[in-house]
Design a protein around this motif. Structure first.
Motif, PDB file in Angstrom:
ATOM      1  N   HIS A 295     -81.751  16.903 -35.652  1.00 25.56           N
ATOM      2  CA  HIS A 295     -80.766  17.603 -36.475  1.00 25.56           C
ATOM      3  C   HIS A 295     -80.372  16.684 -37.626  1.00 25.56           C
ATOM      4  O   HIS A 295     -80.138  15.488 -37.436  1.00 25.56           O
ATOM      5  N   GLY A 296     -80.309  17.225 -38.824  1.00 25.60           N
ATOM      6  CA  GLY A 296     -79.968  16.418 -39.981  1.00 25.60           C
ATOM      7  C   GLY A 296     -78.472  16.208 -40.123  1.00 25.60           C
ATOM      8  O   GLY A 296     -77.665  16.947 -39.558  1.00 25.60           O
ATOM      9  N   ILE A 297     -78.101  15.193 -40.865  1.00 26.21           N
ATOM     10  CA  ILE A 297     -76.712  14.965 -41.267  1.00 26.21           C
ATOM     11  C   ILE A 297     -76.730  14.518 -42.735  1.00 26.21           C
ATOM     12  O   ILE A 297     -77.747  14.010 -43.224  1.00 26.21           O
ATOM     13  N   PRO A 298     -75.635  14.699 -43.455  1.00 22.09           N
ATOM     14  CA  PRO A 298     -75.602  14.254 -44.849  1.00 22.09           C
ATOM     15  C   PRO A 298     -75.785  12.735 -44.947  1.00 22.09           C
ATOM     16  O   PRO A 298     -75.307  11.985 -44.083  1.00 22.09           O
ATOM     17  N   GLU A 299     -76.457  12.294 -45.982  1.00 24.72           N
ATOM     18  CA  GLU A 299     -76.650  10.859 -46.180  1.00 24.72           C
ATOM     19  C   GLU A 299     -75.310  10.137 -46.287  1.00 24.72           C
ATOM     20  O   GLU A 299     -75.198   8.972 -45.887  1.00 24.72           O
ATOM     21  N   ARG A 300     -74.301  10.818 -46.799  1.00 25.02           N
ATOM     22  CA  ARG A 300     -72.995  10.165 -46.949  1.00 25.02           C
ATOM     23  C   ARG A 300     -72.407   9.776 -45.590  1.00 25.02           C
ATOM     24  O   ARG A 300     -71.636   8.822 -45.510  1.00 25.02           O
TER      25      ARG A 300
ATOM     26  N   VAL B 114     -91.341  11.467 -37.963  1.00 28.30           N
ATOM     27  CA  VAL B 114     -89.912  11.644 -37.693  1.00 28.30           C
ATOM     28  C   VAL B 114     -89.324  12.420 -38.867  1.00 28.30           C
ATOM     29  O   VAL B 114     -89.497  12.026 -40.026  1.00 28.30           O
ATOM     30  N   SER B 115     -88.637  13.517 -38.576  1.00 24.59           N
ATOM     31  CA  SER B 115     -88.091  14.343 -39.654  1.00 24.59           C
ATOM     32  C   SER B 115     -86.767  14.970 -39.219  1.00 24.59           C
ATOM     33  O   SER B 115     -86.351  14.834 -38.064  1.00 24.59           O
ATOM     34  N   PHE B 116     -86.119  15.667 -40.161  1.00 24.01           N
ATOM     35  CA  PHE B 116     -84.761  16.168 -39.925  1.00 24.01           C
ATOM     36  C   PHE B 116     -84.645  17.619 -40.389  1.00 24.01           C
ATOM     37  O   PHE B 116     -85.237  18.018 -41.387  1.00 24.01           O
ATOM     38  N   GLN B 117     -83.861  18.399 -39.674  1.00 25.41           N
ATOM     39  CA  GLN B 117     -83.749  19.838 -39.909  1.00 25.41           C
ATOM     40  C   GLN B 117     -82.290  20.262 -40.101  1.00 25.41           C
ATOM     41  O   GLN B 117     -81.371  19.456 -39.987  1.00 25.41           O
ATOM     42  N   SER B 118     -82.093  21.554 -40.376  1.00 27.92           N
ATOM     43  CA  SER B 118     -80.769  22.192 -40.387  1.00 27.92           C
ATOM     44  C   SER B 118     -79.832  21.644 -41.458  1.00 27.92           C
ATOM     45  O   SER B 118     -78.748  21.145 -41.151  1.00 27.92           O
ATOM     46  N   ARG B 119     -80.223  21.754 -42.713  1.00 29.12           N
ATOM     47  CA  ARG B 119     -79.372  21.301 -43.805  1.00 29.12           C
ATOM     48  C   ARG B 119     -78.310  22.336 -44.141  1.00 29.12           C
ATOM     49  O   ARG B 119     -78.479  23.529 -43.900  1.00 29.12           O
ATOM     50  N   LEU B 120     -77.220  21.877 -44.748  1.00 31.02           N
ATOM     51  CA  LEU B 120     -76.148  22.764 -45.186  1.00 31.02           C
ATOM     52  C   LEU B 120     -75.564  22.211 -46.483  1.00 31.02           C
ATOM     53  O   LEU B 120     -75.154  21.050 -46.537  1.00 31.02           O
ATOM     54  N   GLY B 121     -75.522  23.021 -47.522  1.00 35.08           N
ATOM     55  CA  GLY B 121     -74.951  22.570 -48.788  1.00 35.08           C
ATOM     56  C   GLY B 121     -75.975  21.896 -49.677  1.00 35.08           C
ATOM     57  O   GLY B 121     -77.158  21.802 -49.360  1.00 35.08           O
ATOM     58  N   ARG B 122     -75.499  21.387 -50.817  1.00 33.88           N
ATOM     59  CA  ARG B 122     -76.389  20.824 -51.824  1.00 33.88           C
ATOM     60  C   ARG B 122     -76.505  19.304 -51.789  1.00 33.88           C
ATOM     61  O   ARG B 122     -77.389  18.736 -52.421  1.00 33.88           O
ATOM     62  N   ASP B 123     -75.611  18.637 -51.095  1.00 34.30           N
ATOM     63  CA  ASP B 123     -75.680  17.179 -51.018  1.00 34.30           C
ATOM     64  C   ASP B 123     -76.947  16.750 -50.297  1.00 34.30           C
ATOM     65  O   ASP B 123     -77.458  17.475 -49.427  1.00 34.30           O
ATOM     66  N   PRO B 124     -77.487  15.570 -50.613  1.00 39.96           N
ATOM     67  CA  PRO B 124     -78.707  15.098 -49.931  1.00 39.96           C
ATOM     68  C   PRO B 124     -78.449  14.811 -48.447  1.00 39.96           C
ATOM     69  O   PRO B 124     -77.434  14.214 -48.088  1.00 39.96           O
ATOM     70  N   TRP B 125     -79.363  15.279 -47.616  1.00 37.61           N
ATOM     71  CA  TRP B 125     -79.317  15.027 -46.181  1.00 37.61           C
ATOM     72  C   TRP B 125     -80.474  14.090 -45.828  1.00 37.61           C
ATOM     73  O   TRP B 125     -81.317  13.772 -46.669  1.00 37.61           O
TER      74      TRP B 125
END
Length: 345
Positions: free
Chosen positions: A200-205, A257-268
Motif C-alpha cells: 500500500h502506498g503512502i505520500p512521500e511527505r 517492489v512497488s506501491f499501490q492505492s494512491r490518493l490525491g495529486r501529491d507524489p506517493w
C-alpha cells in the motif's frame, strides 16, 4: 492451614486492523470513508477548516457510490473478509495463548471499535495490555493512528494499566515464514517469470516528516534496515521483500517492489504497481506471482485491486498469467507467529 491462592493476573491483548463498512451499501460505505478520510494522520496536509468540509461535503459523497460497487464484489456470505478473518484470528490466537490472556479485536474505523475492544479488556480486569496493530510495516497513518486512538481512549480511564505496543513486525521470522510458505504453495502450481511485491502506498511527505535527521532520500538509504530507518515505511517494505525473496530462493533481478492505492495529486512512494506491470510483458515477463505483504488479511486492496484489477491490466498489455498469493488471514503458521510476538512482549 492452606495459604490462599493468589488471583491470576491475566494479560490483555488488543489486535487491531484498519476497518470496513458495516455493509456494501452506499450509506455504510459513506460512514466508513468519512471516518477514515477525516483522520488527520491519513490526510495530514490540509488545515481543519478546509479538510473537513472538503472531504465530508464533496470527496466522500462522490467516492462512496463508486466504492460501494467495489465492496459489493468483495462481500461474501460471512460479510467483509477483513472483519471475519480478524475475528477468526482473534479466536485462534486466544486458543493458542490460553486462559492467561484475554484477546480482543477492534477496528480503527467503524465496528467493532477500538473503544469496545478496550472495554472488554477493562471488564476482564487485565493487569496490562499489549496492542498489536495488524500492519507489518509501521506508518504514521496506520499504526500511528491506532496508537494515538488507543491512548486517547485509555487516557480517559481513571485507572490506566500498563500498555505496550508492537509497532512493527516487517522482519518477524514467523510473519516472513508464513508468506514464504503461501508463496511456495502457489509456485508449486505454476512456473513464474517474476515476483511482484505490491505494498500500500503512502505520500512521500509521510516519509520525510518521520525521517531521522533527513536520513531518508528515497534511494539506497533503504538498502538495509538499521537504527536510522527502523520506522521508515519504505525501508521496512524493502526489508520484508528481501527476506521473503531469500526464503523463496529468488534473486533481486527476479522481483519488483512497488506501491499501490494512491490518493490525491501529491507524489506517493514509487514505483507505482499499475505503471510497473504495464512494462513487464514487453520485457518478456509474461507470468507474474503477486504478493501484498502490507496486508495480513484479504481485503479490497488485495482481492480486488491486486487480484483482479492488476490482473486485467497485465493481460491487456500482453501478460499471460497473473496470480495473487492469498493473505495470511488465520493460517496456523500465522496464528503461531502472532502468539509468539505477544509472548515476547
Amino acid at each position: 492451614m492452606n495459604s490462599p491462592v493468589a488471583p491470576s493476573r491475566r494479560i490483555g491483548v488488543l489486535l487491531v486492523n484498519l476497518g470496513t463498512p458495516d455493509s456494501p451499501k452506499t450509506p455504510d460505505v459513506r460512514r466508513y470513508l468519512n471516518e477514515f478520510l477525516t483522520d488527520v494522520r491519513v490526510i495530514d496536509n490540509l488545515p481543519a477548516v478546509v479538510h473537513y468540509p472538503l472531504f465530508q461535503g464533496i470527496v466522500v459523497p462522490l467516492r462512496a457510490p463508486k466504492s460501494a460497487k467495489i465492496y459489493q464484489q468483495l462481500w461474501t456470505e460471512r460479510g467483509s473478509p477483513l472483519l471475519f478473518h480478524g475475528l477468526d484470528l482473534q479466536k485462534k490466537v486466544q486458543a493458542e495463548l490460553g486462559p492467561e490472556y484475554v484477546v480482543a479485536f477492534g477496528m480503527r474505523y467503524q465496528k467493532p471499535s477500538i473503544a469496545k475492544a478496550l472495554e472488554e479488556l477493562r471488564e476482564a480486569a487485565v493487569e496490562r495490555i499489549i496492542v498489536l496493530p495488524l500492519f507489518p510495516q509501521y506508518a504514521a497513518a496506520s499504526t500511528g493512528s491506532v496508537q494515538e486512538k488507543v491512548m486517547e481512549i485509555v487516557g480517559k480511564w481513571w485507572i490506566v494499566p500498563s500498555i505496550s505496543f508492537i509497532s512493527a513486525f516487517s522482519d518477524d521470522p514467523g510473519f516472513i515464514g508464513t508468506i514464504v510458505e503461501l508463496g511456495k504453495r502457489e509456485m508449486a502450481k505454476h512456473q513464474y517469470d517474476h515476483i511482484v511485491f505490491s505494498y500500500h502506498g503512502i505520500p512521500e511527505r509521510h516519509i520525510t516528516k518521520g525521517s531521522f535527521h533527513n536520513y531518508c532520500q528515497f534511494g539506497s538509504c533503504c538498502d538495509t534496515l538499521n537504527d536510522k530507518n527502523r520506522y521508515c515505511y519504505r525501508a521496512q517494505c524493502f526489508e520484508t521483500s528481501r527476506l521473503v525473496a531469500a526464503g523463496l530462493g529468488i534473486t533481486p533481478d527476479q522481483y519488483t517492489v512497488s506501491f499501490q492505492s494512491r490518493l490525491g495529486r501529491d507524489p506517493w512512494l514509487k514505483p507505482y504497481t499499475d505503471f510497473a506491470l504495464k512494462d513487464m510483458p514487453a520485457k518478456g515477463i509474461k507470468n507474474v506471482l503477486a504478493f501484498s505483504p502490507a496486508f495480513v488479511a484479504d481485503c479490497l486492496e488485495t482481492t480486488i485491486e491486486v487480484g483482479e484489477e492488476f490482473k486485467e491490466m497485465f493481460e491487456e498489455v500482453g501478460g499471460e498469467h497473473w496470480q495473487l498469493v492469498p493473505s495470511l488471514n488465520s493460517e496456523p503458521q500465522w496464528v503461531d507467529a502472532v502468539a509468539a510476538m505477544i509472548r515476547r512482549n
